[in-house]
Design an enzyme around this catalytic site. Structure first.
Site, PDB file in Angstrom:
ATOM      1  N   ALA A 149     -28.757   2.401   0.968  1.00  0.00           N
ATOM      2  CA  ALA A 149     -29.507   1.844  -0.167  1.00  0.00           C
ATOM      3  C   ALA A 149     -29.085   0.397  -0.395  1.00  0.00           C
ATOM      4  CB  ALA A 149     -29.282   2.695  -1.409  1.00  0.00           C
ATOM      5  N   GLY A 150     -28.908  -0.328   0.702  1.00  0.00           N
ATOM      6  CA  GLY A 150     -28.550  -1.742   0.624  1.00  0.00           C
ATOM      7  C   GLY A 150     -29.800  -2.601   0.515  1.00  0.00           C
ATOM      8  N   GLY A 153     -32.724  -1.310   2.947  1.00  0.00           N
ATOM      9  CA  GLY A 153     -33.163   0.032   2.546  1.00  0.00           C
ATOM     10  C   GLY A 153     -33.982   0.002   1.268  1.00  0.00           C
ATOM     11  N   ASP A 156     -26.530   6.788  -0.226  1.00  0.00           N
ATOM     12  CA  ASP A 156     -25.589   5.736   0.160  1.00  0.00           C
ATOM     13  C   ASP A 156     -24.182   6.257  -0.061  1.00  0.00           C
ATOM     14  OD1 ASP A 156     -26.075   2.455   0.603  1.00  0.00           O
ATOM     15  OD2 ASP A 156     -24.041   3.019   0.004  1.00  0.00           O
ATOM     16  N   ARG A 180     -21.856  -7.790  10.104  1.00  0.00           N
ATOM     17  CA  ARG A 180     -20.781  -8.469  10.829  1.00  0.00           C
ATOM     18  C   ARG A 180     -20.003  -9.369   9.878  1.00  0.00           C
ATOM     19  NH1 ARG A 180     -22.688 -11.447  16.092  1.00  0.00           N
ATOM     20  NH2 ARG A 180     -20.813 -12.614  16.563  1.00  0.00           N
ATOM     21  N   ARG A 198     -19.360  -8.515  18.177  1.00  0.00           N
ATOM     22  CA  ARG A 198     -20.526  -7.624  18.199  1.00  0.00           C
ATOM     23  C   ARG A 198     -20.105  -6.201  18.550  1.00  0.00           C
ATOM     24  NH1 ARG A 198     -25.854 -10.083  18.729  1.00  0.00           N
ATOM     25  NH2 ARG A 198     -25.512 -12.309  18.731  1.00  0.00           N
ATOM     26  N   VAL A 256     -32.740   1.659  11.810  1.00  0.00           N
ATOM     27  CA  VAL A 256     -32.808   0.209  11.566  1.00  0.00           C
ATOM     28  C   VAL A 256     -31.454  -0.466  11.821  1.00  0.00           C
ATOM     29  CG1 VAL A 256     -33.358  -1.557   9.819  1.00  0.00           C
ATOM     30  CG2 VAL A 256     -34.599   0.613   9.814  1.00  0.00           C
ATOM     31  N   THR A 257     -30.378   0.268  11.542  1.00  0.00           N
ATOM     32  CA  THR A 257     -29.014  -0.271  11.659  1.00  0.00           C
ATOM     33  C   THR A 257     -28.787  -0.950  13.012  1.00  0.00           C
ATOM     34  OG1 THR A 257     -28.271   1.567  10.278  1.00  0.00           O
ATOM     35  CG2 THR A 257     -26.566   0.376  11.507  1.00  0.00           C
ATOM     36  N   ASN A 258     -28.169  -2.104  12.994  1.00  0.00           N
ATOM     37  CA  ASN A 258     -27.881  -2.854  14.220  1.00  0.00           C
ATOM     38  C   ASN A 258     -26.544  -2.470  14.832  1.00  0.00           C
ATOM     39  OD1 ASN A 258     -30.068  -4.536  14.830  1.00  0.00           O
ATOM     40  ND2 ASN A 258     -29.566  -5.895  13.128  1.00  0.00           N
ATOM     41  N   ASP A 269     -39.594  -8.619  15.535  1.00  0.00           N
ATOM     42  CA  ASP A 269     -39.609  -9.748  16.474  1.00  0.00           C
ATOM     43  C   ASP A 269     -41.046 -10.232  16.682  1.00  0.00           C
ATOM     44  OD1 ASP A 269     -36.839  -9.359  16.867  1.00  0.00           O
ATOM     45  OD2 ASP A 269     -37.209  -7.891  18.449  1.00  0.00           O
ATOM     46  N   ARG A 288     -42.397 -12.087  13.717  1.00  0.00           N
ATOM     47  CA  ARG A 288     -41.852 -13.458  13.744  1.00  0.00           C
ATOM     48  C   ARG A 288     -42.591 -14.307  14.786  1.00  0.00           C
ATOM     49  NH1 ARG A 288     -35.650 -11.224  13.125  1.00  0.00           N
ATOM     50  NH2 ARG A 288     -35.615 -11.312  10.849  1.00  0.00           N
ATOM     51  N   HIS A 330     -33.833  -5.437  21.087  1.00  0.00           N
ATOM     52  CA  HIS A 330     -33.919  -6.184  19.822  1.00  0.00           C
ATOM     53  C   HIS A 330     -32.646  -7.029  19.782  1.00  0.00           C
ATOM     54  CE1 HIS A 330     -34.569  -7.300  15.712  1.00  0.00           C
ATOM     55  NE2 HIS A 330     -33.507  -6.651  15.271  1.00  0.00           N
TER      56      HIS A 330
END
Ligand code: NAI
Length: 295
Positions: free
Chosen positions: A8-9, A12, A32, A81, A87, A117-119, A147, A150, A172
């Site tokens: 829930a950031g 989200g 969360d 990060r 990474r 969705v999380t990277n 992407d 964009r 991605h």
């Protein structure tokens, strides 16, 4: 339909808001690790919904019982990060989080589809698929649609008159590319230049405002809409491949048909030799990352 947002950031909650305001959803839950944050965001979102005459039941918390009977879960839980963090450090921390969420998802929402969705998103999509025991069609990731959005923004900026189709596919991440053999736009384009700009724009936004939020949220919304409304539209989506494009056992972005069942079909375009090489390069970069995480 009931939709759960795990995380829930910023991303989200922004995507939850757009979904609540624009779709016919019966119930939304926010989960969360920060219980109060999830409850507070749910209360705030309830007011937004009622303010626009939407009667959606919205609740939040840290108890996974909440996700029971969800048809779709949007997972953006994770850490960002921090300075000094590589990474790979980020990937291993988020892999741990996604692994633990995947167990909860299997236990409490075994029939739900999962939008990751999380990277690093392609890697997390693979881990969610592997650890949840779900089918390939039920676990998919958002990245290449953002992407591509964009890319459209840049194309219009440079005066393209009409975009019939323009996707970015692959990782991605840095090895993403534009498969020109399936692009259909009206206007002259310096493709190398626009690809470069698209690759670098997220870092530019993060440098200025700390995170990318609205672009991702709208891209998530479009994928949620495809499922909720069963639009069966073409969207570049991260999905575990099993022989498609000659690639297996890794998740990466390719055009798929998205609908009520999740990934209804993976579209196998006839790509040029160079484009196939680019796709395979993305696959091998992602496999390398998965290997470092023990997969
Ligand atoms: P954020 O930090 O605002 O939100 C993340 C939330 O996850 C926090 O509220 C945190 O408490 C929660 N969380 C952490 N561990 C958890 C756990 N074990 N269980 C449940 N919740 C947990 O971050 P933001 O900006 O919302 O980004 C979220 C993720 O989405 C990041 O990994 C980011 O890199 C990624 N992202 C991906 C995009 C894409 O195109 N795929 C685009 C934008 C962001």
């Amino acid at each position: 339909m009931k939709i759960g947002f795990i995380g829930a950031g910023r991303v989200g909650t922004a995507s939850a808001l757009i979904c609540i305001l624009n779709l016919e959803i019966d119930e939304v839950v926010l989960i969360d690790i920060l219980r109060d944050l999830a409850i507070g965001e749910a209360m705030d979102l309830s007011h937004a919904a009622v303010g626009l005459n939407k009667t959606v039941k919205i609740s939040g918390g840290d108890d996974y019982n909440l996700i029971r009977n969800s048809e779709l879960l949007v997972v953006s839980a994770g850490v960002a990060r921090k300075p000094g963090m590589s990474r790979l450090d980020l990937a291993s921390k988020n892999a741990e989080i996604i692994r633990s969420i995947s167990k909860k998802v299997s236990k409490y929402a075994s029939d739900a589809k999962v939008l990751v969705v999380t990277n690093p998103m392609d890697v997390m999509t693979y881990i969610m698929w592997k650890e949840s025991g779900k089918s390939r069609r039920e676990v998919f990731g958002m990245g290449n649609l953002l992407d591509s959005v964009r890319l459209w923004e840049r194309l219009y900026f440079y005066g393209v008159k009409e975009i019939k189709k323009a996707w970015i596919i692959g990782e991605h991440g840095d090895s993403m590319f534009i498969p020109k053999s399936i692009v259909n736009v009206r206007g002259d384009v310096d493709w190398n230049n626009v690809l470069n700009e698209v690759r670098n724009v997220a870092a530019e936004i993060i440098k200025r405002k700390g995170a990318t939020i609205f672009g991702p949220a709208v891209s998530i919304y479009r994928m949620v809409r495809a499922v909720v409304e069963d639009t069966r539209e073409e969207i570049p989506t991260s999905v575990v491949l099993n022989g498609e494009y000659g690639i297996s056992d890794v998740a990466l972005g390719v055009p798929v048909i998205l609908g009520r069942n999740g990934v209804e079909k993976i579209i196998e375009y006839e790509l040029s030799y160079e484009e196939l090489e680019n796709l395979r390069k993305s696959a091998s970069i992602l496999k390398e990352q998965l290997k470092k995480l023990g997969y």
